[in-house]
Design an enzyme around this catalytic site. Sequence first.
Site, mmCIF file in Angstrom:
data_model
loop_
_atom_site.group_PDB
_atom_site.id
_atom_site.type_symbol
_atom_site.label_atom_id
_atom_site.label_comp_id
_atom_site.label_asym_id
_atom_site.label_seq_id
_atom_site.Cartn_x
_atom_site.Cartn_y
_atom_site.Cartn_z
ATOM 1 N N HIS A 202 49.744 80.250 83.799
ATOM 2 C CA HIS A 202 50.864 81.188 83.721
ATOM 3 C C HIS A 202 52.395 80.126 84.251
ATOM 4 O O HIS A 202 53.139 81.108 83.436
ATOM 5 C CB HIS A 202 50.756 82.288 84.511
ATOM 6 C CG HIS A 202 49.637 83.306 83.423
ATOM 7 N ND1 HIS A 202 48.700 83.065 82.820
ATOM 8 C CD2 HIS A 202 50.153 84.106 81.930
ATOM 9 C CE1 HIS A 202 48.556 83.992 81.777
ATOM 10 N NE2 HIS A 202 49.261 84.155 81.503
ATOM 11 N N ARG A 309 54.239 90.488 77.051
ATOM 12 C CA ARG A 309 53.303 90.318 77.981
ATOM 13 C C ARG A 309 53.356 91.756 79.098
ATOM 14 O O ARG A 309 54.428 91.313 80.267
ATOM 15 C CB ARG A 309 53.203 89.371 78.762
ATOM 16 C CG ARG A 309 52.574 87.995 78.274
ATOM 17 C CD ARG A 309 52.606 86.988 78.427
ATOM 18 N NE ARG A 309 51.583 85.761 78.043
ATOM 19 C CZ ARG A 309 51.746 85.050 77.779
ATOM 20 N NH1 ARG A 309 53.664 84.911 77.270
ATOM 21 N NH2 ARG A 309 51.240 83.986 76.532
ATOM 22 N N ARG A 346 51.346 94.615 74.050
ATOM 23 C CA ARG A 346 50.273 94.745 74.882
ATOM 24 C C ARG A 346 50.569 95.355 75.994
ATOM 25 O O ARG A 346 50.882 94.958 77.210
ATOM 26 C CB ARG A 346 50.251 93.244 75.308
ATOM 27 C CG ARG A 346 48.698 92.780 75.625
ATOM 28 C CD ARG A 346 48.274 90.933 76.419
ATOM 29 N NE ARG A 346 49.077 90.498 76.795
ATOM 30 C CZ ARG A 346 48.746 89.321 77.113
ATOM 31 N NH1 ARG A 346 47.888 89.286 76.784
ATOM 32 N NH2 ARG A 346 49.676 88.871 78.370
ATOM 33 N N GLU A 449 40.739 86.986 71.488
ATOM 34 C CA GLU A 449 40.556 85.446 72.342
ATOM 35 C C GLU A 449 39.534 85.630 73.308
ATOM 36 O O GLU A 449 39.399 84.755 74.810
ATOM 37 C CB GLU A 449 41.640 85.819 73.565
ATOM 38 C CG GLU A 449 41.871 87.493 73.987
ATOM 39 C CD GLU A 449 43.184 87.308 74.896
ATOM 40 O OE1 GLU A 449 44.103 86.870 75.486
ATOM 41 O OE2 GLU A 449 43.338 88.388 75.609
ATOM 42 N N ASN A 472 45.076 80.591 73.873
ATOM 43 C CA ASN A 472 44.745 80.409 75.589
ATOM 44 C C ASN A 472 44.011 80.627 75.649
ATOM 45 O O ASN A 472 43.103 79.654 76.045
ATOM 46 C CB ASN A 472 46.287 80.392 76.623
ATOM 47 C CG ASN A 472 47.526 80.682 75.911
ATOM 48 O OD1 ASN A 472 47.889 79.722 74.994
ATOM 49 N ND2 ASN A 472 48.420 81.546 76.220
ATOM 50 N N ASP A 473 43.763 81.845 75.740
ATOM 51 C CA ASP A 473 42.288 82.169 76.742
ATOM 52 C C ASP A 473 41.340 81.991 75.766
ATOM 53 O O ASP A 473 39.796 81.539 75.459
ATOM 54 C CB ASP A 473 41.858 83.969 76.441
ATOM 55 C CG ASP A 473 42.728 84.224 77.783
ATOM 56 O OD1 ASP A 473 42.838 83.439 79.030
ATOM 57 O OD2 ASP A 473 43.703 84.857 77.745
ATOM 58 N N ARG A 483 41.448 77.494 82.124
ATOM 59 C CA ARG A 483 43.363 77.170 81.659
ATOM 60 C C ARG A 483 43.869 77.060 82.934
ATOM 61 O O ARG A 483 45.401 76.108 83.052
ATOM 62 C CB ARG A 483 43.983 78.069 81.288
ATOM 63 C CG ARG A 483 43.486 79.488 80.934
ATOM 64 C CD ARG A 483 44.094 80.691 80.534
ATOM 65 N NE ARG A 483 45.555 80.452 79.774
ATOM 66 C CZ ARG A 483 46.170 81.757 79.596
ATOM 67 N NH1 ARG A 483 45.889 82.684 79.143
ATOM 68 N NH2 ARG A 483 47.407 81.978 79.417
ATOM 69 N N CYS A 520 49.371 84.433 68.941
ATOM 70 C CA CYS A 520 50.161 84.122 69.442
ATOM 71 C C CYS A 520 50.314 84.005 71.120
ATOM 72 O O CYS A 520 50.600 83.381 72.228
ATOM 73 C CB CYS A 520 50.480 85.971 69.818
ATOM 74 S SG CYS A 520 48.986 86.884 71.294
HETATM 75 C C1 PEP Z 1 46.190 84.059 75.116
HETATM 76 O O1 PEP Z 1 45.644 84.254 75.845
HETATM 77 O O2 PEP Z 1 46.454 83.033 74.134
HETATM 78 C C2 PEP Z 1 47.743 84.720 75.610
HETATM 79 C C3 PEP Z 1 48.615 85.310 74.188
HETATM 80 O O3 PEP Z 1 47.578 86.251 76.307
HETATM 81 P P1 PEP Z 1 48.132 84.883 77.938
HETATM 82 O O4 PEP Z 1 48.312 83.444 78.116
HETATM 83 O O5 PEP Z 1 49.328 86.087 78.418
HETATM 84 O O6 PEP Z 1 46.533 85.302 78.541
HETATM 85 MG MG MG Z 2 45.317 85.986 77.109
#
Ligand code: PEP
Ligand code: MG
Length: 597
Positions: A202, A309, A346, A449, A472-473, A483, A520
């Site tokens: 993050h 978010r 979300r 995800e 990402n997840d 990650r 996203c």
């Molecule tokens: C993701 O996991 O791709 C996502 C957009 O959510 P975050 O990065 O906030 O976990």
């Molecule tokens: Mg995520």
Amino acid sequence: MSFQVFGLPVSRGVAIGRAVLVASSRVDVAHYFIDDSQVGPEIERLRVARDAVANELSTLQRDLPSDAPGELSALLDVHLMLLHDETLITATKQWIQERHYNAEWALSAQLEVIARQFDDMEDDYLRERKADLEQVVERLLRAMSRGPSSTYAPAPGVSPRDFAGEDPLVLVANDIAPADMLQFKRSIFTGFITDVGGRTSHTAIVARSMDIPAVVGAREASHIIRQDDWVVIDGDNGIVVVDPSPLLLEEYRFRQRQSGLERDRLSRLRHTPAVTLDGERVELQANIELPNDAPAALEAGAVGVGLFRSEFLFMNRGGDLPGEDEQFEAYRAAVEAMKGLPVTIRTVDIGADKPLDRMSSAELRHEHALNPALGLRAIRWSLSEPGMFRQQLRAILRASALGKVRILIPMVAHLAEVRLAFEAIARAKQQLADSGRAHGIVEVGAMIEVPAAAIALPTLMRHFDFVSIGTNDLIQYTLAIDRADEAVAHLYDPWHPAVLQLVAQTISYARSTDKAVSVCGEMAGDPAFTELLLAMGLRSFSMHPSQIAAVKQRVLRADTRRLTPHLRALLESEDAEAACRELFARPVHAEAPIGLS
Ligand code: PEP
Ligand code: MG
């Protein structure tokens, strides 16, 4: 002497500035700039804490049993001496007065300075006193967290530029908590360097959202770089140059100017609709963390918010959560700022590397959760706090009376969770109806995800109006790579065939059911993936506002009729990244590292 530190390039561009070190401490410490009016009260907090610790130590000493070893009393003497040492307290006050750091930050900055002096000492006995100093500072920090808390809440738009002097500043830290990143979002840092973290940690995401250069996973950076060192952050190549030579500095300044010009050029695409050469309309939406990010999204040409978010509203509050009305105001602000364009909110994605507050962070990570990324996060957490979840749902539903609002559920994996989430939405609607409050029509979507959700999509999809792929997840859970962990960051691979297959499958299935699908995750904002995602059939992308122009440029030059026939070969390729680069002929990194040839 000039030297380089290497890490992961996570946010592009070049930053040049003086290092501001945010020391890591065993006690979680808030870091923020204060304004003039808070200098006095912060020094007073420091004084109160020092008196409290002095009392604590004296009481301990007085109450020592008569048969206690003499060393114990001598040790407490050393702690008392360190506590009253002017190098600690006077210099800490200086950080508060001159740099406008909050008291905890000032204290940990000074600890760092003295600790380095201890490290350099020849004498073993004296060198070992560093541990005593750390314990004293820890006591002070704990006393501060128990004592009167800072009354200062940085107001939007307050900039500490006035306090920082002329030189641009870059932030160097072992790690930056998402909550701290939020504070820094309003501040003056022109770049970030952290020892830990991966490409989609993050810290990296927020740095990209601020559109400032960042290098994470730079291992020892916060130990090697000293307060006020001049550093260059090369965010394209993951290089940090400390104390650069005048020649190198000039080269980097030149590159800085070039990327500024490139940005200006791209920003002219702001109002151009994103349509491919063969006439396919592509929706480019924005990811935001707070309602006041929405104007930047509009300005960048976003046609909606694809991911709000909302968990960032829950941070920096010392554990107290925003109530329904406060949340409603935030959602309303975003909806109004987007002037009729859709806003996808979300529900909170708390847990893993986004803890609720500092204390719960430590608990969450170290005491309760064995593996936070696989633990009680996102929808799992919301379902475990039904009252809070309904409060958030009511706030979102109320905002839906004012514009087009969609609800997005994070980390969906089980049908049982889906059912419970819909029951909660139904109850929230009923509660609103019972109290005579209005709400609009709200579509509900699932974030894809977790691989289970992508694989079981035909079953899940029936319940939802749309899906949004959180790459990402999805990458983290498909490849079993944390990650946020730089030790395995080299294995975090968005080009892995398993990841690409899951993304392609999800897009294809959603399209076959005529339901909306978007991406996203960070993949959506990386121009290296634009053609591939278009070939998969994706027509809706959501990314940081700062990435929209570069992705739009790729969309405008793409012809989906030419892209689609390559899809199968790309998905089966052993090196999809190289294959894409060759097919779509563009460099992944615009700039090569300076001085490394
Ligand atoms: C993701 O996991 O791709 C996502 C957009 O959510 P975050 O990065 O906030 O976990
Ligand atoms: Mg995520």
